[in-house]
Design a protein around this motif. Sequence first.
Motif, PDB file in Angstrom:
ATOM      1  N   THR A   3     -53.652 -23.378  38.842  1.00 60.33           N
ATOM      2  CA  THR A   3     -52.526 -24.461  37.964  1.00 60.33           C
ATOM      3  C   THR A   3     -51.831 -25.694  38.630  1.00 60.33           C
ATOM      4  N   GLN A   5     -48.800 -25.859  38.806  1.00 63.81           N
ATOM      5  CA  GLN A   5     -47.777 -25.702  39.767  1.00 63.81           C
ATOM      6  C   GLN A   5     -47.789 -24.853  40.913  1.00 63.81           C
ATOM      7  N   ASN A   8     -48.653 -27.574  43.144  1.00 64.52           N
ATOM      8  CA  ASN A   8     -47.167 -28.396  43.720  1.00 64.52           C
ATOM      9  C   ASN A   8     -46.769 -27.558  44.805  1.00 64.52           C
ATOM     10  N   GLN A   9     -46.953 -26.247  44.683  1.00 66.27           N
ATOM     11  CA  GLN A   9     -46.393 -25.352  45.769  1.00 66.27           C
ATOM     12  C   GLN A   9     -47.201 -25.586  47.186  1.00 66.27           C
TER      13      GLN A   9
END
Length: 504
Positions: A3, A5, A8-9
């Motif tokens: 995903t 997210q 981004n991590q």
Amino acid sequence: MITGQIKNQIDQIWDTFWESAGVTNPMSVLEQMTYLFFMKMLDDMQLKQERVSEEIGIEMCCDVSFGYGTWHNPDTGDDVPVDNLRWHVFKQMEPEEMFRTVSRDVFTYIKNLNSGTESAYSRFMGNAVFLIQSPRALVKIIDGIDTLEMNDRDTMGDVYEYILGKMAASGKNGQFRTPRHIIRMMVELMRPTLSDTICDPAMGSAGFIVEAAKYVKKHYGAELMKQQNDEHFRSTMLHGFDTDQTMLRIGAMNLMLHDIEDPDVAFRDSLSSDNTDTNRYTLILANPPFAGNLDYEAVSKSLLATAKTKKTELLFLSLFLRSLAVGGRCASIVPDGVLTGTSNAHKAIRKAIVDGNRLEAVISMPSGVFQPYSGVSTAILIFTKTRAGGTDKVWFYDMKADGYSLDQKRTEVGDNDIPDIIARFHTLDAEADRTRTDKSFLVPVEEIREHDFDLSFNTYKETIREVVEYEAPEVLIGRAATLAAKITDGINSLQSLIAADHEA
């Protein structure tokens, strides 16, 4: 599929290496992340074993990563509580204590891991170096990795491929990474099965091996439930070799994250006499090094027997022919020079493939496929080892688009020949009616021999030249005379106006 997210991590962890940990080489960032992934994976696997043992009420077996009690650090001479070496314990420590524990003890421990839990990855840890120098940076990185769910191997495999993509996009070591969609296309073309023994003799980050494994898992899930098939899949199906220890660590981790725990991955110069693989593999998938030149003394004599050359792109083709079992198949990326080169070695290797075995397909790819790292034009050769010829008609395809722009940016676009290539390759009988003006067509082997085994698409395509009809010369002359008269009239009018203005 990961995903936004998770991406981004990963991006935040990557940025921490650059901004806080002082590690700016993309290859080093990936390597350091790999070490930490391994630390977490070892602890996660043992925690899972411990939970199962507790639930069923039996003692843990000794075949675990960390064991219990104390461990003697050979570097420092200290006896260290093994519990402190585990991710779920040291992540709770204060920054300075965590840094000392990880850099001095945990890192040394996994470098010396040689119990029953030894993996393909741990075998290449001997010369590893821990580069993170800041306790607070290490805390931030560990916190970031701790949020990733590493028990979901499919997700972690996608995460690692995303990190490999970041390494390539950073402009360094991109040569180690064949574009993922090209790898997938080649695997789809070859359709590996559970009965295959698969090899990439220049594996890099193990992209071909991983994608082949994913294909088998997807299409043979039910069969993999049988112990014999599962054991073959995990330990004897996949083989990969490289001469770079860092890439071996990265490739081995890539395989582990795709649930391949003990593949035959080793440090080896595949072109040297140390490699004795003969008649061994049923499928080779590769993108071997281009434009390398080796001394004859460094090359296995059996490879030179097929084509006496110093060029690595030709030597690897000779290696594939030797390493494949009879009936074994190969799909390899080659530079255009292999298709058209006029040296004796170029002709000899092409003749060996065409006349001595069975050449099935030549898929020409546009020069932008390997941008931004290289503008070299390449092709995919697909052939089967027979030792007795068998080439009848060769399928040629001229790929114009691969779904991405062919400039430095490689942004996604709508034009994509890959689905058409896969569909047509698996229905070659339908290609008999294609003409030489199409994107793909079949060429009889006799015609290839007549052209001295030239394998360029352009050699066999037919170019339609449109007939342009021009007007008769007298018509063109008349039109030019009319135009000249108009120009003369215009000039005379301007001169009259200028003269009248002066008189006024």
